[in-house]
Scaffold this motif. Structure first.
Motif, PDB file in Angstrom:
ATOM      1  N   THR A  72       0.816  -1.216   0.000  1.00  0.00           N
ATOM      2  CA  THR A  72       0.000   0.000   0.000  1.00  0.00           C
ATOM      3  C   THR A  72       0.848   1.262   0.000  1.00  0.00           C
ATOM      4  OG1 THR A  72      -1.724  -1.163   1.203  1.00  0.00           O
ATOM      5  CG2 THR A  72      -1.816   1.226   1.227  1.00  0.00           C
ATOM      6  N   TYR A  73       1.789   1.310   0.934  1.00  0.00           N
ATOM      7  CA  TYR A  73       2.618   2.512   1.068  1.00  0.00           C
ATOM      8  C   TYR A  73       3.922   2.264   0.329  1.00  0.00           C
ATOM      9  CZ  TYR A  73      -0.777   2.611   4.828  1.00  0.00           C
ATOM     10  OH  TYR A  73      -1.939   2.538   5.554  1.00  0.00           O
ATOM     11  N   THR A  74       4.015   2.767  -0.879  1.00  0.00           N
ATOM     12  CA  THR A  74       5.068   2.339  -1.804  1.00  0.00           C
ATOM     13  C   THR A  74       6.248   3.293  -1.874  1.00  0.00           C
ATOM     14  OG1 THR A  74       3.909   3.455  -3.571  1.00  0.00           O
ATOM     15  CG2 THR A  74       3.398   1.138  -3.254  1.00  0.00           C
ATOM     16  N   ASP A  75       6.349   4.215  -0.928  1.00  0.00           N
ATOM     17  CA  ASP A  75       7.396   5.248  -0.996  1.00  0.00           C
ATOM     18  C   ASP A  75       8.796   4.669  -1.173  1.00  0.00           C
ATOM     19  OD1 ASP A  75       5.998   7.796   1.158  1.00  0.00           O
ATOM     20  OD2 ASP A  75       5.028   6.199   0.070  1.00  0.00           O
ATOM     21  N   ASN A  78       9.841   3.034  -4.234  1.00  0.00           N
ATOM     22  CA  ASN A  78      10.055   4.023  -5.286  1.00  0.00           C
ATOM     23  C   ASN A  78      11.251   4.926  -4.971  1.00  0.00           C
ATOM     24  OD1 ASN A  78       7.989   3.601  -7.325  1.00  0.00           O
ATOM     25  ND2 ASN A  78       6.526   4.023  -5.684  1.00  0.00           N
ATOM     26  N   VAL A  83      11.617  10.560   3.195  1.00  0.00           N
ATOM     27  CA  VAL A  83      10.421  10.813   3.998  1.00  0.00           C
ATOM     28  C   VAL A  83      10.567  10.213   5.400  1.00  0.00           C
ATOM     29  CG1 VAL A  83       8.040  10.072   4.265  1.00  0.00           C
ATOM     30  CG2 VAL A  83       8.739  11.221   2.200  1.00  0.00           C
ATOM     31  N   GLY A 318       7.147  -0.774  -6.847  1.00  0.00           N
ATOM     32  CA  GLY A 318       6.731   0.618  -6.787  1.00  0.00           C
ATOM     33  C   GLY A 318       5.255   0.832  -6.987  1.00  0.00           C
ATOM     34  N   LYS A 319       4.558  -0.152  -7.507  1.00  0.00           N
ATOM     35  CA  LYS A 319       3.117  -0.007  -7.726  1.00  0.00           C
ATOM     36  C   LYS A 319       2.391  -0.501  -6.478  1.00  0.00           C
ATOM     37  CE  LYS A 319      -0.051  -2.439 -10.759  1.00  0.00           C
ATOM     38  NZ  LYS A 319      -0.684  -2.993  -9.666  1.00  0.00           N
ATOM     39  N   LYS A 440       6.718   4.594  -9.755  1.00  0.00           N
ATOM     40  CA  LYS A 440       6.703   6.037  -9.490  1.00  0.00           C
ATOM     41  C   LYS A 440       8.030   6.447  -8.861  1.00  0.00           C
ATOM     42  CE  LYS A 440       2.427   7.253 -10.624  1.00  0.00           C
ATOM     43  NZ  LYS A 440       2.019   8.395 -11.472  1.00  0.00           N
ATOM     44  N   THR A 442      11.132   8.106  -7.500  1.00  0.00           N
ATOM     45  CA  THR A 442      11.387   9.513  -7.201  1.00  0.00           C
ATOM     46  C   THR A 442      12.802   9.915  -7.590  1.00  0.00           C
ATOM     47  OG1 THR A 442      11.969   8.872  -4.951  1.00  0.00           O
ATOM     48  CG2 THR A 442       9.738   9.661  -5.302  1.00  0.00           C
TER      49      THR A 442
END
Lengths: 484, 1090
Positions: A72-75, A78, A83, A318-319, A440, A442
């Motif tokens: 769910t939380y893919t930070d 990616n 963060v 990442g998805k 996604k 970064t």
């Protein structure tokens, strides 16, 4: 009036001031001096926890090396490592919770009056010092290979709030020097119990067995030497060859396995993150599972559970990935007492294969035999049939696709499953297998971690100098050994 | 110290011997209204003999019959009285101007002084001012009423209050003002754990000043500057809030009963409004399984056809557009007890959004005070009971406060007094704070599905008493799968609740001996003692969350118990001298000693690895053997001696000099003694302008003081820890110790604060209009700081003497009585202050000191900037405009450490108006804070998860923003490209990664202006007219009042939240995460006096 004369002094007698007022400032709950082994155990445990953890706050290397991805939380999958200020966490764990306690242990080793068994063989205290040195080299190598230049020569000086950063190459050279010195110290140790360390059971990795430590130290030297292969082939060659000659791991029984316990807080951190938390944050990546499926890798059932369709499938890096649709991390890995593998025989064989490819003296054998040994060691470790696998033309050294870097890189990456940081090192060294960009992303693939925000805050001048020295404090700045 | 005491005793005896008693004349000086005239001078005509009356107008002088007493004083007409043979002479004098009533203020060490003569700034708030609107902590009622006082408060039930006078002076130490009740310091600690203070989850256990019974307060004096507080020693640097409690009065028995009830309602402007167009998930691009990618897809009802199922794990609202024609299986379709079990429902926005979650807070307040007295003694006995129920389900705080004050005249000269208070505060279900599963605001503001109906969640919990959540980890496995990330918020409130209690005794025993008319000795022993226990629970079946102090690897069930004892004893001995010297001089002097001993011990123990038996919250019910509890035991002693003198000339010029010497146990023995000198002067220049009828009063004052402060306990010697959180505990049979994260320092020296203050007070037109202006400048140097240092030193913090901070500012108080007639009056009071702080230097040339790490942003002291900089990632500016990258997203600074805000307001102020028409009084207070910044984690995440209306709706093309670019959706970020051209790149915002949330934005985007204008208080009081009262027999007065608190936020810039809301008291301000809404309260109160 007489009454008053009595009352007033009486009043003050009640609150008579303490004669030795400074004595109040002694902590009745915490000691001023402790035995060295209590600090050593703590540092060792903290270090292995950090290397093993899968917490997104501490260790996201499995995600970066695309062994796992998030649901769910893919930070972090990616490459968003800022963060959660992950560089800060890695930094403080290694410096404050690991290296500082090792340093403090070294201070107390010569002062110890008893060992962990209540007696002390004074000459063997040298073994404790050597073992602690080896652990420090391991810890420092993690820092250098994560950040590049780091505070080293001025670290752990509590009177210097602004430790300067040392050049990563120089740090590497010194680490290898310290490793050599430690190996010599352990071998040179005379007298009864020469192969024992007074740490005994407080050494949570090898139980105070100095022979095992010697082998571990040489294997670590082999690994660190090889990391220099592209940037400084000459040093790499002599380091690797001398390590092999001195004796490195030769079977899975040599593996440096840190045995976790069933009971908190001595459990494997993976169990905490994946089981105890009751969260479903991670699934294996399609990248890894598809590569393994394509060659019918026998380690699939050891690495993963089956997906709802009875096969193996992984999430797209990442998805957002629905946990229930995919394979999960195998149950055995999620056991609270699953041991953590710090360095193993399979890795050694892959290093020997690479050394052979580079034309170095690896003590006999071809790149192919070592490649086969490495795969076999890994499969035997995890369970499965190596012969069929090695016969697969896509695996067999002579027929597999690509250069030696691609062949060894791919197989080593598979073998380094669940060892995210080591897989990340090899990914940077070999650049194989080619990892797809996360959905996604970064940034581009992180070649290193940026320095902690706390360093920018607290050690700004040295931070600025280090940043300039390495070519900018960016995730894309390559480390000195990462030439290709 | 012992020597000093002996000396003092000798002094006392010597003075007694030197002035043997003879016959005296005593009495009370009152004015034409029967009010006592304090501090008037009584002289014997033709001699140099003279005395001052005390604050109650009582005087005592040796005199022979036929001698003449001359009475004079500020504001009264000089008068003469011939001494009769009687021992008692009550003197009636007339005031020159009835508007210029003498105001008596209590100053340091409880010394009462005439306000007109004070050479420093002190502001008084009457007891009725803080009880008027009945908040749960009277401290919050000071907001807007005192210039220079900044109050920040948590909106949680019983939450803490940050009380800072004249700016943050200490970099990381305590900045809270010192509370002193009737001369005895009163601890105002906040025992909220460090994780909660950093907004990482936990409870705000509130500030201990909440134990003070507001009904007991006679008046509150706020001593702002160091000159006023220097006599208090170590803890005076942050100013003092001096509370004087009500005493028994001579005369017949008085009974006063107060009864009030209030109800509240959440202020909707401080809570999210939700978009009602789209439901759950993180964007269809994630491909949840259905054809459009928005829903899970599997066969629920067994008809062989795959059905649409809400992706219950997805705590965001970037999903399918609501469409009543679409049939979807929602979270409750997988709850066997639900009427919707295995039933699909139309896909629509929730009928009851999280606003429905809040309950009506109700609070009851009842108190009774009985007092009485004779010439020999007085007593006052009070009891107050408070019951507060909060806005969250299952939350309440109950307080019982008992107070007994007695005085007894043992002889004419010896008076004994006892002041005993007992309070018990019991909390149940305090609100979870910070980023944590136990804070439902984390859901409602950051992670939520707009299709989830709160009332249905409530029904599900009460139906099953299970954790039936909207956030199933795996809906496909029917029945109770576990929650993915969030519990049912009702389960959380009713099962994972905390409870706490604090029992406190405080008070003092004092003896006053009047040695002569002008010399008295006071001895006092004060005690402040409390024991508190905090129990926290997480029930089996919950999602993992913090418990006790454990924030790493939180357990999914567990129990923690925290016990803490606080004991502080103060021994004071004070010799007071008060004598007129010659005709024009008055000298007041004091000499005293104080011994303060503080002992704090605590123990925190937590279960290990969860609970065995559900519902049993005991340490023994632990899955694994519990690890070592965290124990702390600190003892501190400070021994002080002090002296002070005030010389007044003709009631016009005042000179104050004080000196205190402290010796503190927390400093190294070679550095543990330090001094606090102060000098202050006042000049009542209006005395020289008696001929100016427009000028009622004018005073100039100036002072300088230096105060010191010692180190926290146990910060000198380095020790090893075995119980450090996350660091060490035995590994199997291997014992473990660790180096702590903070390095102590054996060479600390006392910190120092130097300040000066200039002031002007004037009033005009028979005191109908007046003002008080102060300018102050405080420089705090050599601060004792656990400075954050590079972890490469092996430590995170090291104790050092480092850091200079300057605070300077202006305070203005204005009062006016625009209308004043017999039947109607209008009074106006305005307070305004502006504080500017600047961090001048830090240790060894460091540029920045970390004050609080909130994760995404930090709060800092940065050299050259005001204290409290917020730092984090910033926009990249090109020619002053935000830069957008080639993909249309804002560029984010490489440096994650830019200064992106500052917590300090430009100014704060308050205006209160009160009107009285006959028996009806109306008053209201408007409280203003202008400027200051706050970072909102709620917006940072909430805009990313698509909860708020700005993430839905139409774009500049008139198409839904969430449409694909091809379908006319998307937005254009205002800004310029690298080359300075206006950005025209349209970006897709059809999912979580879109343009609004944190993912593609710097932290600076979520920094908001924290200004507000609030209608803080409104009260209407009706007092029964005297003639009615007279018919009611024993009744002396009946007041009815209708009160309101926080009724209206007139202006603010922070969306969906209260800019005043804080995480906790302390230095880490300027951050909101999981903020609670503010509550409007309305109450009704009856006060009856017999």
């Amino acid at each position: 009036m007489k009454k008053l004369a009595i009352i007033v002094p009486a009043l003050f007698a009640l609150g008579s001031c303490t004669k030795h007022i400074a004595d109040l400032n002694v902590d009745p709950k915490r000691p001023l001096v402790v035995p060295s082994y209590t600090l050593f155990s703590n540092a060792q445990k903290n270090m292995v926890d950090q290397v093993t953890s899968s917490s997104v706050n501490f260790n996201v290397f499995r995600l970066i090396a695309q062994q796992w991805t998030e649901t769910t939380y893919t930070d972090e999958s990616n490459y968003n490592i800022t963060v959660r200020t992950i560089p800060d966490q890695v930094w403080y764990v290694f410096y404050r919770d690991v290296l500082k306690d090792f340093e403090e242990a070294k201070k107390y080793i010569p002062l110890d009056v008893v060992d962990s068994k209540g007696v002390l063989n004074v000459p063997q205290q040298k073994n404790d010092l050597a073992i602690t040195e080896v652990m420090e080299v391991y810890a420092y190598s993690n820092l250098v290979n994560t950040f590049g230049n780091i505070p080293y020569s001025q670290a752990f000086d509590s009177t210097n709030f602004f430790p300067k950063y040392d050049d990563a190459k120089t740090v590497y050279a010194d680490l290898l020097k310290r490793l050599d010195a430690a190996i010599i110290a352990m071998n040179a140790n005379p007298g009864a119990g020469a192969w024992d360390s007074p740490f005994g059971g407080a050494d949570l990795l090898f139980g105070g067995d100095v022979k095992k430590w010697t082998k571990f130290a040489n294997t670590l030297k082999l690994k660190l030497g090889m990391i220099l292969a592209d940037s400084d082939p000459a040093t790499a060659k002599t380091t690797v060859e001398s390590a092999i000659a001195a004796g490195v791991f030769t079977s899975n029984t040599d593996n440096a396995m840190f045995q976790y316990l069933k009971i908190q807080p001595s459990t494997n951190p993976i169990w905490l993150d994946l089981v105890n938390s009751q969260r479903n944050d991670f699934v294996p990546t399609s990248t890894l599972i598809n590569i393994m499926k394509a060659v019918s890798d026998p380690r699939l059932p050891a690495y993963f559970t089956e997906d709802p369709n009875g096969g193996y499938s992984g999430g797209i890096p990442g998805k957002g990935n629905s946990y229930s649709n995919f394979s999960h991390v195998a149950d055995a890995i999620k056991a609270p007492d699953f041991p953590s593998d710090l360095l193993d025989y399979a890795e050694v064989e892959f290093l020997l294969a690479e050394g052979a490819e580079r034309g170095w003296n690896v003590g006999g054998g071809t790149a192919e035999t070592h490649y086969n040994n490495g795969i076999t060691a890994s499969i035997e470790f995890w369970g499965g049939d190596a012969a069929t696998y090695l016969a697969n033309p896509a695996v067999a050294y002579t027929t597999a696709t690509g250069t030696y870097k691609q062949k060894i890189g791919t197989q080593k990456w598979i073998a380094l499953y669940n060892r995210g940081f080591d897989a990340y090192i090899e990914q940077r060294r070999f650049d194989f297998p080619v990892l797809p960009a996360p959905t996604k992303a970064t940034s581009a693939f992180p070649a290193r971690f940026p320095y902690p925000i706390s360093e920018q805050n607290l050690n700004q001048t040295n931070y600025d100098a280090a940043s300039a020295a390495i070519g900018g404090d960016k995730v894309t700045t390559k480390l000195f050994w990462d030439k290709f | 110290m012992r020597k000093f005491l002996t000396l003092l005793t000798v002094l006392v005896l010597a003075s007694v011997l030197a002035f043997p008693q003879t016959k005296t004349v005593t009495g009370k000086i009152t004015d034409q209204n029967g009010q006592p005239v304090p501090f008037a001078t009584v002289r014997i005509k033709g001699t140099k003999q003279g005395v001052s009356a005390n604050a109650e107008g009582d005087y005592s002088i040796k005199a022979d019959p036929s001698q003449t007493l001359q009475v004079s004083g500020t504001g009264i007409n000089g008068q003469e009285f011939v001494v009769t043979s009687a021992g008692v002479m009550n003197l009636l004098v007339t005031r020159r101007n009835e508007d210029l009533a003498e105001v008596v203020v209590t100053t340091a060490l409880g010394i009462k002084r005439n306000k007109n003569l004070l050479p420093y700034s002190a502001q008084t708030v009457g007891g009725d001012e803080v009880t008027k609107t009945r908040g749960d902590n009277f401290v919050s009622a000071l907001s807007g009423k005192v210039s220079g006082l900044e109050i920040r408060q948590a909106n949680t039930l019983g939450g803490s209050t940050n009380v800072v006078l004249r700016g943050y002076k200490s970099l990381v130490g305590n900045n809270q003002a010192l509370f002193v009740i009737d001369g005895t310091p009163f601890d105002n600690s906040n025992t909220t754990n460090t994780g909660a203070v950093a907004s990482r989850g936990g409870y705000d256990y509130g500030s201990a000043a909440a134990d003070i019974n507001p009904d007991d307060i006679e008046s509150i004096n706020i001593l702002k500057g160091a000159a006023a507080t220097a006599l208090y020693g170590s803890r005076a640097a942050n100013g003092v809030i001096l509370i004087t409690t009500k005493k028994g009065r001579k005369g017949a028995l008085g009974i006063s009963i107060n009864s009030g009830v209030s109800v509240g309602k959440v202020d909707k402007s401080t809570f999210p409004t939700y978009q009602h167009t789209y439901g759950a998930n993180y964007g269809s691009a994630n491909g949840y399984g259905s054809a459009d990618g928005n829903f899970l897809s599997f066969d629920v009802n067994g008809d062989g056809i795959d059905d649409l199922v809400t992706p219950t794990t997805e705590d965001a609202s970037w999903g399918a557009k609501f469409d009543p024609n679409l049939q979807v299986y929602q979270w409750d379709a997988f709850d066997k007890s639900s009427p919707y079990f295995l039933k699909s429902r139309p896909w629509v926005a929730a009928a009851n959004d999280p606003t429905t979650y809040f309950e009506t807070p109700v609070s009851f307040n009842n108190s009774v005070v009985v007092d009485g007295g004779s010439d020999k003694g007085t007593f006052k006995l009070g009891y107050t009971k408070n019951n507060d129920k909060g806005i969250l389900p299952n939350s309440q705080i109950n307080k019982d406060l008992i107070n007994l004050v007695t005085t007894y005249k043992i002889t004419d000269r010896l008076t004994a007094g006892v002041n005993i208070n007992f309070s018990q505060v019991r909390g149940l279900g305090r609100y979870g704070t910070g980023y944590d599963a136990k804070n439902p605001m984390t859901n409602f503001r950051q992670w939520w599905e707009t299709n989830v109906d709160i009332k249905e969640l409530k029904a599900a919990y009460f139906r099953t008493k299970q954790n039936v959540t909207w956030n199933w980890s795996d809906p496909a496995s029917l029945g109770f799968s576990s929650p993915a990330y969030w519990d049912n918020p009702y389960w959380d409130r009713y099962e994972n609740y905390e409870n706490d209690s604090r029992s406190r005794y405080y008070g003092n025993v004092n003896l006053n001996y009047k040695i002569t008319d002008w010399l008295s000795l006071m001895g006092r022993v004060g005690l402040d003692s409390y024991d508190e226990v905090q129990e926290e629970r997480v029930a089996i079946g919950s999602i993992a969350s913090t418990i006790g102090n454990v924030s790493t690897n939180p357990p999914t069930s567990g129990y923690s118990r925290f016990n803490r004892s606080f004991r502080e004893t103060n021994y004071d001995l004070l010799l007071n001298f008060d004598k007129n010297i010659g005709k024009n001089f008055n000298l007041k002097a004091l000499l005293g000693g104080n011994v303060r001993q503080t002992n704090i011990s605590s123990i925190l123990s937590v279960t290990n690895g969860g609970l065995v038996i559900p519902g049993i919250y005991a340490l023994g019910n632990s899955v694994n053997p519990i690890t070592a509890p965290q124990e702390n035991d600190t003892r501190v002693e400070v021994d002080g001696i002090f002296a002070g003198a005030t010389l007044t000339w003709k009631d016009m010029l005042t000179l104050d000099v004080t000196e205190r010497r402290d010796k503190s146990s927390t400093l190294p023995s070679f550095n543990n003694t330090y001094y606090y000198p102060s000098v202050a002067g006042g000049f009542i220049f209006s005395k020289l302008l008696d001929d100016q009828p427009w000028l009622s009063y004018g005073k100039l004052r100036a002072n300088y003081a230096q105060v010191g402060s010692s180190a926290p306990a146990l910060s000198l010697k380095d020790t090893y820890v075995h119980d450090q959180q996350g660091a060490a505990t035995n590994f199997g049979s291997a014992p473990i110790f660790s180096v702590p994260s903070t390095k102590n320092n054996a060479n600390l020296k006392p910190e120092l604060s130097k300040s000066y203050e200039l002031g002007l007070e004037m009033s005009f037109f028979k005191s109908r209009v007046g003002f008080d202006v102060s300018y102050y400048n405080t420089k705090s140097i050599d601060q004792i700081v656990p400075a954050a240092v590079s972890n490469a030193t092996g430590y995170s913090y090291e104790y050092v003497n480092a850091g200079d901070v300057r605070n300077k500012g202006v305070e203005v108080s204005l009062n006016a009585a625009p209308v004043k007639t017999r039947d109607f009056s209008w009074n106006l009071v305005l307070n305004w202050s502006k504080n500017t702080s600047k961090v001048i230097s830090l240790n060894n040339g460091s540029k920045n000191l970390l004050v609080q790490d909130f994760g995404i942003v930090t709060s800092n002291a940065t050299v050259g900037l005001p204290y409290g900089t917020i730092r984090g990632t910033n926009f990249v500016y090109t020619g002053g405009k935000k830069t957008v990258d080639a993909d249309g997203y804002y560029e984010i600074s490489d440096n994650a450490n830019d200064v992106i805000g500052n917590i300090n307001p430009d100014w704060i102020g308050g205006v209160s108006n009160s009107f009285r028409y006959k028996s009806i009084a109306l008053s209201f207070l408007i409280d203003v804070r202008q400027g200051g910044k706050v970072f909102s984690l709620d917006q940072y995440y909430g805009l990313a998860t698509g909860l708020y209306p700005e993430t839905a709706g139409n774009n500049d093309l008139g198409k839904p923003v969430r449409n694909t670019i091809a379908d006319g959706g998307g937005i254009i970020n205002p800004g310029v490209t690298d080359d300075g051209k206006v950005n025209t790149k349209r970006i897709d915002i059809s999912d979580f990664f879109g343009a609004y949330g944190y993912y593609f934005n710097p932290a600076a985007r979520y920094v908001y202006d924290a200004s507000y204008i609030k209608l803080r208080e409104l009260a209407i009081t009706y007092s029964l007219p005297a003639k009615t009262i007279n018919k009611l027999g024993p009744l002396k007065g009946v007041d009815f009042s209708l009160v309101g608190r926080n009724l209206w936020i007139i202006h603010k810039n922070l969306p969906y939240s209260d800019p005043e809301e804080i995480v906790s008291s302390g230095n880490g301000q300027g951050f909101q995460g999981g903020a609670y809404p503010s509550v409007r309260t309305m109450g009704f109160n009856v006060k009856v006096r017999f």
